[in-house]
Design an enzyme around this catalytic site. Sequence first.
Site, PDB file in Angstrom:
ATOM      1  N   ASP A 271       3.181 -17.205   6.780  1.00  0.00           N
ATOM      2  CA  ASP A 271       2.402 -16.027   7.065  1.00  0.00           C
ATOM      3  C   ASP A 271       1.105 -15.576   5.734  1.00  0.00           C
ATOM      4  O   ASP A 271       1.238 -16.423   4.958  1.00  0.00           O
ATOM      5  CB  ASP A 271       3.180 -14.420   7.145  1.00  0.00           C
TER       6      ASP A 271
ATOM      7  N   ASP B 114      -1.275 -13.375   3.580  1.00  0.00           N
ATOM      8  CA  ASP B 114      -1.533 -11.892   3.031  1.00  0.00           C
ATOM      9  C   ASP B 114      -2.970 -12.111   2.400  1.00  0.00           C
ATOM     10  O   ASP B 114      -3.366 -13.034   1.952  1.00  0.00           O
ATOM     11  CB  ASP B 114      -0.592 -11.743   1.805  1.00  0.00           C
TER      12      ASP B 114
ATOM     13  N   ASP C 140       5.478 -10.948  -8.039  1.00  0.00           N
ATOM     14  CA  ASP C 140       6.774 -11.111  -8.690  1.00  0.00           C
ATOM     15  C   ASP C 140       6.557 -12.244  -9.513  1.00  0.00           C
ATOM     16  O   ASP C 140       6.917 -12.387 -10.684  1.00  0.00           O
ATOM     17  CB  ASP C 140       7.735 -11.091  -7.866  1.00  0.00           C
TER      18      ASP C 140
END
Length: 454
Positions: A71, A73, A158
């Site tokens: 996907d 972002d 992260d």
Amino acid sequence: MIQKLIRRIFNKKNPAGGQAVIIPPRKHGIIRDHISPCALNVCKELRARGFAVFVVGGAVRDLLLGKEPKDYDVATDATPEEVRDVFRRSRIIGRRFRIVHVMCGRETIEVTTFRGQAAPAMGDEEEEDSEDQRKSDNGRLLRDNVFGSQFEDAARRDFTVNALYYDPEKQEVWDYMDGMQDLKHGVLRIIGDAETRYREDPVRMLRAVRLAAKLNFKLDPATKAPIRALTHLLHDVPKSRLFDEMLKMFHSGHALESAQRMREEGLHHGVLPLLDVILEQPMGKRFLTLALQSTDQRVNADKPVSPAFLFASLMWHEVLTLWNKYQTEQDMRPLVAFSEAMEDVIQTQVENLAIPRRYTAGMREIWSMQPRFLQRAGQRPYRLVENPKFRAGFDFLLLRCESGELDAEVGQWWERFQVANDHERAQMLIKDEAPVKKRRRRKKPAGARPAVEE
Ligand code: ATP
Ligand code: MG
């Protein structure tokens, strides 16, 4: 090198203003045409209105590694409202993080506004109880919706390899966290102090294991070290989020590797304690390995996988153990014991994982067909093949045979029965099969094949 060192020192003192290393197109190898047209269009439209806008996160990482992103972002300095106003098919979602979903065709692009850095790990003096940023007593972030600079946005991500930004206009990669270096060396490294970052959001521990398995990366030692002692933090995470993360893990195409790595880090204790029980029994281990392998094969061949089937597999040997136990220790009839075993296993897991009802219903369907595969007399086999969920139940039966839990002959019989004509079917029925209820119960040690199957 010296420049980098200076930059690092500078960044520590001034967490809001770090500089990126900018990598030109000839050095990073991302081909713009390989990027989803939808993501490119989102960037183009925002750029045309003067906003800074980048493809970011897993998509950039995967493109750099030559993998197809799952996907896309996009990160921008436009606010969620500004983004929504640009795209007709878009909406603002989320409470904790307000993000904008921009839809084109079937694809959804997640657009986030550069977020202020939440962790105090990088020397950030952020007030813990300010309006938009709160932490629970154990350091978990409850809200962080503070807008920030691009550098801050990078710092609150992260892992270093997840903090790379791609500018489709100039075709540059912007790297604030030395992510390119880690990417080259196959290292997954958390940004900032590992323990603090896991306390802020314990799901990062699961992400570490899942991404390391998916990318075939090593966990950097400092990223890995605190995990074992912090697994208990997963108990504080909303169960629905744990469930989503588990699904991502099992649908990653690297489920087997992920499960093994989860176990190595002791992470399944917080999520799937049954994994431990199952993997300790040789038969359970073999069954689980086959189930995860076939899930991985299906995902990698772009075939759909059913979460109900997956969770039914993960917990099957626990059902078997309880089934056997209830018959031998509590003297229950086989089918009563089976139904009790199913319910108890589901109950235990729901407490840990919040498996949605639509999946537990599917798990029950798959499981309850299993004893019926052993009834091959009279009208029963005819009814079973007509069951709308027969295919799933049968695939499950084949796994049981392949793992050595059941005789291969049972699977072969059903394979033939499905395609046989009326005459052949009549011939196949097992004439002298005793009805299940009248069968004598025998005491068997735990883990052995339950009495009803004989
Ligand atoms: P996948 O291949 O599974 O999509 P991903 O890294 O893209 O992996 P997403 O869940 O799509 O994972 O998240 C997109 C990006 O958002 C990540 O790359 C990372 O930069 C950031 N992110 C996601 N989850 C967290 C988290 N728990 N803490 C900090 N940053 C996160
Ligand atoms: Mg992603």
